[in-house]
Design an enzyme around this catalytic site. Structure first.
Site, PDB file in Angstrom:
ATOM      1  N   LYS A 104       0.574   2.243   3.367  1.00 13.21           N
ATOM      2  CA  LYS A 104       0.191   3.406   4.173  1.00 13.21           C
ATOM      3  C   LYS A 104       1.270   3.808   5.170  1.00 13.21           C
ATOM      4  O   LYS A 104       1.397   4.972   5.527  1.00 13.21           O
ATOM      5  CB  LYS A 104      -1.129   3.114   4.888  1.00 13.21           C
ATOM      6  CG  LYS A 104      -2.277   2.916   3.909  1.00 13.21           C
ATOM      7  CD  LYS A 104      -3.483   3.743   4.266  1.00 13.21           C
ATOM      8  CE  LYS A 104      -4.429   3.887   3.101  1.00 13.21           C
ATOM      9  NZ  LYS A 104      -5.015   2.613   2.653  1.00 13.21           N
ATOM     10  N   GLU A 126      -8.087  10.484   9.793  1.00 14.42           N
ATOM     11  CA  GLU A 126      -9.377   9.908   9.455  1.00 14.42           C
ATOM     12  C   GLU A 126      -9.109   8.491   8.974  1.00 14.42           C
ATOM     13  O   GLU A 126      -8.012   8.197   8.500  1.00 14.42           O
ATOM     14  CB  GLU A 126     -10.051  10.709   8.336  1.00 14.42           C
ATOM     15  CG  GLU A 126      -9.524  10.434   6.923  1.00 14.42           C
ATOM     16  CD  GLU A 126      -8.083  10.892   6.670  1.00 14.42           C
ATOM     17  OE1 GLU A 126      -7.637  11.826   7.373  1.00 14.42           O
ATOM     18  OE2 GLU A 126      -7.412  10.307   5.793  1.00 14.42           O
ATOM     19  N   SER A 387      -0.510  -3.190  -3.413  1.00 15.21           N
ATOM     20  CA  SER A 387      -0.526  -2.190  -2.343  1.00 15.21           C
ATOM     21  C   SER A 387      -0.659  -2.754  -0.933  1.00 15.21           C
ATOM     22  O   SER A 387      -0.253  -2.115   0.030  1.00 15.21           O
ATOM     23  CB  SER A 387      -1.651  -1.180  -2.598  1.00 15.21           C
ATOM     24  OG  SER A 387      -2.897  -1.843  -2.723  1.00 15.21           O
TER      25      SER A 387
HETATM   26  C1  LIG Z   1      -5.897   2.514   1.550  1.00 15.85           C
HETATM   27  C2  LIG Z   1      -5.505   1.499   0.582  1.00 15.85           C
HETATM   28  C3  LIG Z   1      -5.577   1.714  -0.810  1.00 15.85           C
HETATM   29  C4  LIG Z   1      -6.133   2.972  -1.426  1.00 15.85           C
HETATM   30  O1  LIG Z   1      -5.449   4.127  -1.139  1.00 15.85           O
HETATM   31  P1  LIG Z   1      -4.582   4.933  -2.205  1.00 15.85           P
HETATM   32  O2  LIG Z   1      -4.379   6.244  -1.562  1.00 15.85           O
HETATM   33  O3  LIG Z   1      -5.379   5.020  -3.468  1.00 15.85           O
HETATM   34  O4  LIG Z   1      -3.329   4.183  -2.405  1.00 15.85           O
HETATM   35  C5  LIG Z   1      -5.130   0.714  -1.657  1.00 15.85           C
HETATM   36  N1  LIG Z   1      -4.659  -0.447  -1.183  1.00 15.85           N
HETATM   37  C6  LIG Z   1      -4.578  -0.701   0.136  1.00 15.85           C
HETATM   38  C7  LIG Z   1      -4.048  -2.029   0.573  1.00 15.85           C
HETATM   39  C8  LIG Z   1      -4.999   0.247   1.068  1.00 15.85           C
HETATM   40  O5  LIG Z   1      -4.924  -0.024   2.382  1.00 15.85           O
END
Ligand SMILES: *Cc1c(COP(=O)(O)O)cnc(C)c1O
Length: 401
Positions: A104, A126, A387
């Site tokens: 993020k 948000e 992620s």
């Molecule tokens: C917010 C988040 C996601 C999902 O968001 P995307 O916009 O689909 O990438 C996935 N993994 C983590 C660790 C997150 O914090």
């Protein structure tokens, strides 16, 4: 029964993952469905983003922030023991090692820098679980901006630590008491608030959703994941490009950023959704939060609430570009259950010493399943974006041990 390949159109599809078409469209999806004052504000954001993205000075400033503050480039790690067990060659793009614990930060640093360039003094955001809110508060503090974060009351109760982190960073956290008091309502409230504050505030959307130019702009800010991974694969893989590129999909930003780096290759894209938040796999055409896309709806067209063990996948829709990639067959969208994701998280912890975010564990759960049932042929090379890290999920994981 005849075997029907799930890979309808593997390989590059001309014109995908570039700029959206006229009026911010990805095929029939996207657009700018907003009140007149926000349409004007979005136009200003688009204009500013186009100029900034074409400006080497802006690009250089962002690259420096990403390197010095967010810890980029993140490593590409071979998952050696797990690969041996699965019979595929799995590489992990380590967004869990980025500052604040997930991808993020890539997006918020880009948008915060853009907001400062536009002369805005405040970010509006948000947040669901609080990850985007914490990242936005971090970027705001770094660039001397104020931050106002809208968060559902119910999420505030569930994610007390992140509420505290945002306040610690100097952000104002506004409880949202409408509807189900979760992410969907927080997003609506943030957009409503922006209507009265477009002159001095930038709305920092957290995924590839919302009115044009957000789905496109956020993907471009997340493209750094895919671009880095592409260069790293070129150095590490014999073929230079992995057979499969896999990422979890909430709104779809880490997946879109990853896919973008491989759009011109034959790599097959897989987006993994939560069973209870499968906008791309099971959504219906609708309009929400300023764009036309696929959303979970009941027979009356009412938005159905999403449910997932991973708070970041708890969104009832998917970004418009993913809906388009799905229609084209360029990417495939699959779902995994809470149990599969939790099992995958434990398995990664014990084979590689990495505790993933439960969102990322969804992507891994599909890799494990697909390696088992032959959907991923033995010996395939798989690039998976990890992620985020699992620290935020420790209390959920504790209940599973
Ligand atoms: C917010 C988040 C996601 C999902 O968001 P995307 O916009 O689909 O990438 C996935 N993994 C983590 C660790 C997150 O914090």
């Amino acid at each position: 029964m005849r075997y029907v390949s799930p890979w309808r159109a593997a390989g590059p599809v001309a014109g995908t993952m570039g700029e959206p078409g006229a009026r911010g469209r990805f095929g029939p999806y996207g657009g700018r469905y907003a009140p007149e004052s926000l349409v004007e504000a979005c136009r200003e954001v688009e204009e500013a983003f186009r100029a900034a993205w074409a400006d080497p000075g802006f690009r250089g400033d962002l690259a420096e922030l990403l390197a010095l503050h967010a810890g980029r480039p993140t490593p590409l790690t071979p998952a050696r023991r797990l690969s041996r067990e699965l019979g595929v060659r799995l590489w992990l793009k380590r967004e869990d090692l980025a500052h604040t614990g997930s991808h993020k930060i890539n997006n918020v640093l880009g948008q915060a820098l853009l907001a400062a360039r536009m002369g805005r003094r405040r970010l509006i955001a948000e947040t669901g679980a609080g990850q985007h809110g914490v990242a936005a508060a971090t970027a705001a503090a770094l660039l001397g901006l104020e931050a106002t974060v809208f968060m559902g009351e119910r999420d505030m109760e569930r994610q007390g630590l992140n509420v505290f982190r945002m306040r610690l960073l100097g952000a104002e956290v506004v409880p949202v008491t409408t509807g189900s008091r979760t992410l969907k309502d927080a997003t609506s409230e943030a957009m409503r608030h922006w209507v009265g504050a477009t002159g001095d505030s930038h709305y920092c959307v957290g995924s590839v959703i919302g009115p044009d130019p957000y789905p496109w702009m956020v993907r471009e800010f997340q493209r750094v994941i895919g671009d880095e991974a592409r260069a790293q694969c070129a150095a590490e893989l014999r073929t230079g490009v992995p057979d499969h590129v896999v990422a979890c999909v909430g709104g779809g930003s880490n997946a879109a950023g990853t896919f973008a780096g491989f759009a011109d290759t034959a790599a097959r894209f897989v987006g993994v959704e939560a069973e209870g938040g499968a906008g791309a796999a099971r959504g219906k055409l609708g309009v929400l939060h300023g764009c036309r896309s696929l959303f979970l709806q009941d027979d009356d067209g009412q938005i159905v609430e999403a449910h997932s063990i991973a708070a970041g996948l708890d969104y009832p829709g998917v970004g418009p570009e993913h809906a388009h990639l799905r229609d084209l067959g360029r990417a495939r969208y699959v779902t995994v259950t809470d149990e599969e994701a939790a099992g995958a998280a434990l398995r990664l912890a014990r084979t590689e010493g990495i505790v993933p975010a439960l969102e990322s564990a969804h992507a891994l759960a599909w890799v494990i399943r697909a390696a088992g049932d032959g959907d991923l042929p033995a010996g395939s090379t798989v690039l998976m974006t990890l992620s985020g890290r699992g620290d935020k999920d420790i209390s959920t994981l504790k209940e599973l041990l």
